[in-house]
Every structure is written in structure tokens, then in C-alpha cells.
Motif scaffolding. Sequence first.
Motif, PDB file in Angstrom:
ATOM      1  N   TRP A  35       0.835  -1.212   0.000  1.00 15.18           N
ATOM      2  CA  TRP A  35       0.000   0.000   0.000  1.00 15.18           C
ATOM      3  C   TRP A  35       0.866   1.257   0.000  1.00 15.18           C
ATOM      4  CZ3 TRP A  35      -4.726   0.741  -1.360  1.00 15.18           C
ATOM      5  CH2 TRP A  35      -5.638  -0.323  -1.292  1.00 15.18           C
ATOM      6  N   LEU A  85       2.341   1.767  -3.394  1.00 14.73           N
ATOM      7  CA  LEU A  85       1.340   2.249  -4.342  1.00 14.73           C
ATOM      8  C   LEU A  85       1.054   3.723  -4.126  1.00 14.73           C
ATOM      9  CD1 LEU A  85      -1.178  -0.734  -4.291  1.00 14.73           C
ATOM     10  CD2 LEU A  85       0.305  -0.070  -6.172  1.00 14.73           C
ATOM     11  N   LEU A  86       0.978   4.122  -2.872  1.00 13.30           N
ATOM     12  CA  LEU A  86       0.631   5.504  -2.576  1.00 13.30           C
ATOM     13  C   LEU A  86       1.770   6.465  -2.908  1.00 13.30           C
ATOM     14  CD1 LEU A  86      -1.279   4.965   0.769  1.00 13.30           C
ATOM     15  CD2 LEU A  86      -2.235   5.624  -1.436  1.00 13.30           C
ATOM     16  N   LEU A  89       3.918   6.119  -5.446  1.00 16.32           N
ATOM     17  CA  LEU A  89       4.206   6.192  -6.877  1.00 16.32           C
ATOM     18  C   LEU A  89       3.818   7.519  -7.520  1.00 16.32           C
ATOM     19  CD1 LEU A  89       3.540   2.581  -7.994  1.00 16.32           C
ATOM     20  CD2 LEU A  89       5.564   3.904  -8.563  1.00 16.32           C
ATOM     21  N   PRO A  90       2.628   8.039  -7.247  1.00 16.52           N
ATOM     22  CA  PRO A  90       2.249   9.268  -7.930  1.00 16.52           C
ATOM     23  C   PRO A  90       3.065  10.480  -7.498  1.00 16.52           C
ATOM     24  CG  PRO A  90       0.574   8.615  -6.376  1.00 16.52           C
ATOM     25  CD  PRO A  90       1.535   7.482  -6.463  1.00 16.52           C
ATOM     26  N   ASN A 129       5.659  12.312 -10.047  1.00 21.70           N
ATOM     27  CA  ASN A 129       5.287  13.298 -11.056  1.00 21.70           C
ATOM     28  C   ASN A 129       4.693  14.572 -10.478  1.00 21.70           C
ATOM     29  OD1 ASN A 129       6.117  11.859 -13.229  1.00 21.70           O
ATOM     30  ND2 ASN A 129       4.174  10.772 -13.470  1.00 21.70           N
ATOM     31  N   ARG A 157       2.330  19.737 -14.581  1.00 25.74           N
ATOM     32  CA  ARG A 157       1.503  18.718 -15.226  1.00 25.74           C
ATOM     33  C   ARG A 157       0.190  18.577 -14.461  1.00 25.74           C
ATOM     34  NH1 ARG A 157       3.201  15.426 -18.941  1.00 25.74           N
ATOM     35  NH2 ARG A 157       2.273  13.375 -19.311  1.00 25.74           N
ATOM     36  N   CYS A 158      -0.874  18.455 -15.203  1.00 31.16           N
ATOM     37  CA  CYS A 158      -2.197  18.280 -14.610  1.00 31.16           C
ATOM     38  C   CYS A 158      -2.800  17.012 -15.209  1.00 31.16           C
ATOM     39  CB  CYS A 158      -3.060  19.495 -14.933  1.00 31.16           C
ATOM     40  SG  CYS A 158      -4.715  19.430 -14.245  1.00 31.16           S
ATOM     41  N   VAL A 159      -3.310  16.130 -14.372  1.00 27.35           N
ATOM     42  CA  VAL A 159      -3.848  14.859 -14.870  1.00 27.35           C
ATOM     43  C   VAL A 159      -5.348  14.772 -14.594  1.00 27.35           C
ATOM     44  CG1 VAL A 159      -3.703  12.340 -14.782  1.00 27.35           C
ATOM     45  CG2 VAL A 159      -1.629  13.713 -14.503  1.00 27.35           C
ATOM     46  N   ALA A 160      -6.117  14.616 -15.646  1.00 26.77           N
ATOM     47  CA  ALA A 160      -7.566  14.396 -15.531  1.00 26.77           C
ATOM     48  C   ALA A 160      -7.856  12.921 -15.738  1.00 26.77           C
ATOM     49  CB  ALA A 160      -8.306  15.225 -16.572  1.00 26.77           C
ATOM     50  N   ALA A 214      -2.688  16.009 -19.101  1.00 31.22           N
ATOM     51  CA  ALA A 214      -2.676  14.597 -19.467  1.00 31.22           C
ATOM     52  C   ALA A 214      -3.925  13.937 -18.880  1.00 31.22           C
ATOM     53  CB  ALA A 214      -1.419  13.929 -18.932  1.00 31.22           C
ATOM     54  N   TRP A 215      -4.163  12.697 -19.269  1.00 26.94           N
ATOM     55  CA  TRP A 215      -5.351  11.994 -18.785  1.00 26.94           C
ATOM     56  C   TRP A 215      -5.075  10.507 -18.728  1.00 26.94           C
ATOM     57  CZ3 TRP A 215      -5.214  15.194 -23.049  1.00 26.94           C
ATOM     58  CH2 TRP A 215      -4.976  14.556 -24.261  1.00 26.94           C
ATOM     59  N   VAL A 216      -5.924   9.811 -17.991  1.00 21.89           N
ATOM     60  CA  VAL A 216      -5.777   8.359 -17.861  1.00 21.89           C
ATOM     61  C   VAL A 216      -6.465   7.655 -19.023  1.00 21.89           C
ATOM     62  CG1 VAL A 216      -6.237   6.342 -16.415  1.00 21.89           C
ATOM     63  CG2 VAL A 216      -5.717   8.555 -15.349  1.00 21.89           C
TER      64      VAL A 216
END
Lengths: 282, 137
Positions: free
Chosen positions: B9, B12-13, B15-16, B19, B43-46, B121-123
Motif C-alpha cells: 500500500w 502504491l501511494l 508512486l504518484p 510526477n 503537469r495536470c492529470v484528468a 494529461a489523462w488516464v
Amino acid sequence: MLMNCWRTGLSIAWLWLVIIVPVLAGDLSSDVRKGTSGPDNSNGGYFEVGVGLSTYTNPVVGMPEGNEKGEVHTEGFLDISARYQYRCLFAELFSQSLEQFTMGCNFYNGNNWSLDWVGMAPHDGMSEEESNDYRGLNKRRDDFMSGLRTTAYFGNYIVQMHALVDISDTHHGELYSLKLARHWQYRNWTVHGIVGATYRSQQITDYYFSIDESEASEKYPQFDARASMAYVAEVGASYPLNEKWVFRSLIRRINLDSRAMESPLILDDHGQMIATSVSYVF
Amino acid sequence: MARFIQGIWIALLLLPVKNAYAINETTATTNPVSASLLLTPARCVALHQGQICYQRVQISWSSSAVGNYCVYMEEQAQPLHCWQEQTQGTLVFEFASDSSRLLQLKNAQQNIVAEASMEVAWVYKANTRRKTHWRLF
């Protein structure tokens, strides 16, 4: 051991999702979580895998073994979301959706709606091998149902209908469901809500929840189930941790109508689940 | 077992985080005045392509010459902020856009002395819709 834990969790989650809740399209559940506003029927696919934790109550006897009314269970689960389409043929697997696995053929695409011929196994079997709670009861087999799935997109709303019949010679029943989903965006969170209702014909409920004279006992007295309705409500949220990782959570409640409650195999008139997960998107 | 799960856990937490603090900086080299513009994060991720992406961004700029400077979002007539007789400045603003945008540092003559890109960016990419309707294979 860890894998066993996940497998057990997933298996229990599947049992719970598949046997007692109204059928909800993986497509609908998946689309509304992503905040999409139109059908995706292009060739190709995608795959996500992650881990999650769920806390739930289950109104069905034996799921999990020794289950009691209102008992809260907590399990880890392997979170898989996958879809692949080639021409009209597709297969979907969404472990957090109510439908889990669907295969079929997409044969019509309008601008805002689509028609699919689908096949799925919405009801899991019940047997002594699955749970000791079913000892003495006749084995109930998995089924496989097929029929039409219609999905319509209206802005942030998605409406989906299923009309399915048993083609596995298990119970010869019919299932009809209607679901409405909506998503909202709050900053980079995508919040979704789903409400739905599912009708199961008497053949289905009789096969899974009636108690025949031949299997009746003091614990499970004879019972004849009638056709029944089930209702689902769900709210959840998804958040992109970055371009590859997505956090998800949901709260789901399923209500069974009062007639289903009369079965000795049903403990309560509702089940609830809270789940959170983190998934990697390939 | 519990430690193992806890370790997964935490991994995983974390990792982000890699960026989240990326920065974007561009220095104008053709201008006689040396200036730089930094965006943190850059950077902005949607979740889905086409969604508005929201990100609180810190803009930092510096210049080798004292002067009047303004920071603009490209294609916007109004500056985000202006500074008088300064060689550096910072600003925190709420970025909201469905696509990547350039931020520009302009001098009093409205020349761009430095710029940096805020990437969106986006998933999940946007759905591909077919033109055809009825089909079988």
C-alpha cells in the motif's frame, strides 16, 4: 498466502455481486466511473489491475460460510478491469461492476446509443463444495443468460436495459433490468451515482431460493419462491493519481423485496458494500 | 503478512508523488534580457480526455533586468498578474483547462521574455465513435 487472500476476497466479492444483486452492466459501471459521454466500440482494448479492500454485509446464507444477518465482512480483492473488442465481438471484465463478466456482439451504434447481444453468468451456483451452510440442500448450478443490452448516453447520464433469458438449461428464467447512472466532475474527482431495478422471473428465484420438499429440514423448511424485484443504489468517486494510477471508492446498497425475504436462504432484506481500490492502467 | 500488505500500500501511494512535483522552466535565450519562468507542478492529470483539468500551480519568474512584467496564459488578453519594477516574482493560480497551455512572461513592451508549458494529461483517452450503424462482424 497473499494471493490466497486476494483470491478469496475476489471470490467472495464475486459470489456476493453475482448472486444477490441486480445485474448491472460492466459497461455502464465502467463508463460512468470514467466520466464518458458516449459509447466506446472501437477495436482494441485496455487492461487495469489493482488491489482493493471491501467491507460488506451479505443477505444470502452461506456467503461467506457461516454468514449471519448483518454480519460485517472485510476482504481484500484483486481489482481487474479489462475490455477487448474486435469488430462486433467484445468481452468485458470489471470486478467492481455488478455484472463482472460480459461477452457479446455490438451490432448497432447510434450517435448516443448502442445495442449489444450479450451473454453472461449472472447467478453463481450454491453447493456443499462452496459452503458447508448448503449441506443437505440440492446443488444449484451456475447459469448462463443471453439477450439484448441497450445503452443510451444523454450528456452525463447513461441509461441501460437488459433483457436476458437462460440458455444454459438451468432454470429457464428471464431477467429484466433498468439502470440509470450519472457522473459529475468536482475538480479532478469524477463522482458517479447509479440507481437500478431488476426483475427476476419465478423460475430464477425458485431455482435458487426455493426449498423443495426433498431437501427440506428443520433448518431449511419447505419454501416456494415467487418472482421478485431487487433495487440497487450506488455512489462512488474516481481520482487520477497520475496518468497510470487511479483511486476508486464506492458505497453500494441493494434492497430485496419483501417476498425474497421469506426464503430460508435469505437472511436480510438488504446488503451493503464499501470498497476502495488503487489500480494501474496499462 | 500484515507488514507485506502495508508495504504494498505504501509503495502504491508513493508512486504518484514522483510526477506531482515536476517543474517546467523555459528561459528566453534570444532576448538580450535573460528571464525564466517556472511552473510547479507543470503537469495536470484528468481522469478522461476532454475533462477540464484542475491544478493549483505556483509560477516563479526571474529576470536579469528590473522592469514591469506580466504573466499571461496564451491566447488570453488579460494577464494573470503583473509586477512593477521587479526582477522576480511568484504567483499561485488555479489552472483549469482541457488541453495543454503555454504561460508567458511578457515585459512592458509586450515581448515574450520567457514561457513554460502547463501540460494536461489523462488516464483514459476519448472514446472512438464509429460512423457506421448496423453491423455484423
